[in-house]
Design a protein around this motif. Structure first.
Motif: not given
Length: 245
Positions: A175-178, A227-232
């Protein structure tokens, strides 16, 4: 109770709760457990060296627990020392190899399980060299990991997570949370996320790129701007493939 506790190196709390009995099983032949009481929020700075498997998790307790296990190294308790230092608002944890045990041997024979008390979790920094790294049941402001591993599992992890690794990795995220940052140099990694997760993807650095796969095939981008969730992805000449599984 005190005599039994001393004889078998089991705390009174563990005898009463039977926690030791639940964790101790035929799964591993040899183990060494180190615990330390925590009574306020702390920052954790931890260095573990080599391990076959490394698992870091949160739990509802008041102790940090470091458990080393092996099925082949009968001298485990003599060959490894867990040092825990309480320095004001910081807990330092170091796994020290003794008797000539190499990091390569540790990676072949020893697994490390660390539990951190959720009521007292601040920022977490850790370093480990392992075949598999798993972080689970942790929700805190910041987790930063310096790792050498081809496999990372993030299971119910929230907050800001930074992974520094220059190996090609497979990251499985349930899941993505943050905010999740992958920091790499000259590496190509994949992150597997559940279908339907809403996130935005960001690249920073020099020569970094993000591509997308669904059902094993390359596809158009499916992130959501702002979006609030970020993958960087940060670094130099690195690629991240985001897979919808």
């Amino acid at each position: 109770m005190m005599a039994i506790s001393a004889l078998f190196d089991i705390s009174i709390d563990e005898l009463l709760s039977n926690e030791r009995g639940m964790k101790k099983s035929d799964e591993y032949l040899f183990e060494s457990v180190t615990e330390y009481d925590i009574d306020e929020p702390k920052r954790y700075d931890m260095k573990f060296g080599g391990a076959k498997q490394f698992v870091l998790s949160g739990y509802e307790g008041e102790k940090i627990r470091v458990r080393l296990v092996s099925n082949t190294l009968s001298t485990l308790q003599n060959d490894f020392k867990v040092k825990i230092d309480d320095i004001r608002k910081r807990i330092d944890v170091d796994v020290i190899r003794k008797n000539g045990i190499s990091e390569a041997t540790a990676k072949e024979t020893v697994s490390i399980f660390v539990q951190i008390p959720m009521p007292y979790v601040g920022k977490i920094e850790g370093a480990v060299n392992a075949e598999t790294v798993e972080i689970r049941s942790l929700d805190c402001d910041s987790i930063e990991l310096d790792v050498k591993t081809p496999n990372i599992i993030l299971n119910d992890v929230g907050g800001t997570v930074e992974i520094n690794c220059n190996l090609d990795m497979s990251v499985v995220c349930n899941s993505l949370k943050g905010y999740l940052a992958i920091n790499q140099v000259s590496a190509t990694s994949k992150i597997h996320i559940p279908e339907g997760e809403v996130f935005t993807a960001v690249t920073k650095g020099i020569g970094t790129s993000i591509s997308y796969e669904k059902d094993g095939r390359q596809t158009e981008c499916f992130d959501t701007p702002d979006a609030e969730n970020v993958i960087e992805l940060n670094g130099i000449k690195s690629e991240l493939v985001i897979c919808n599984d």
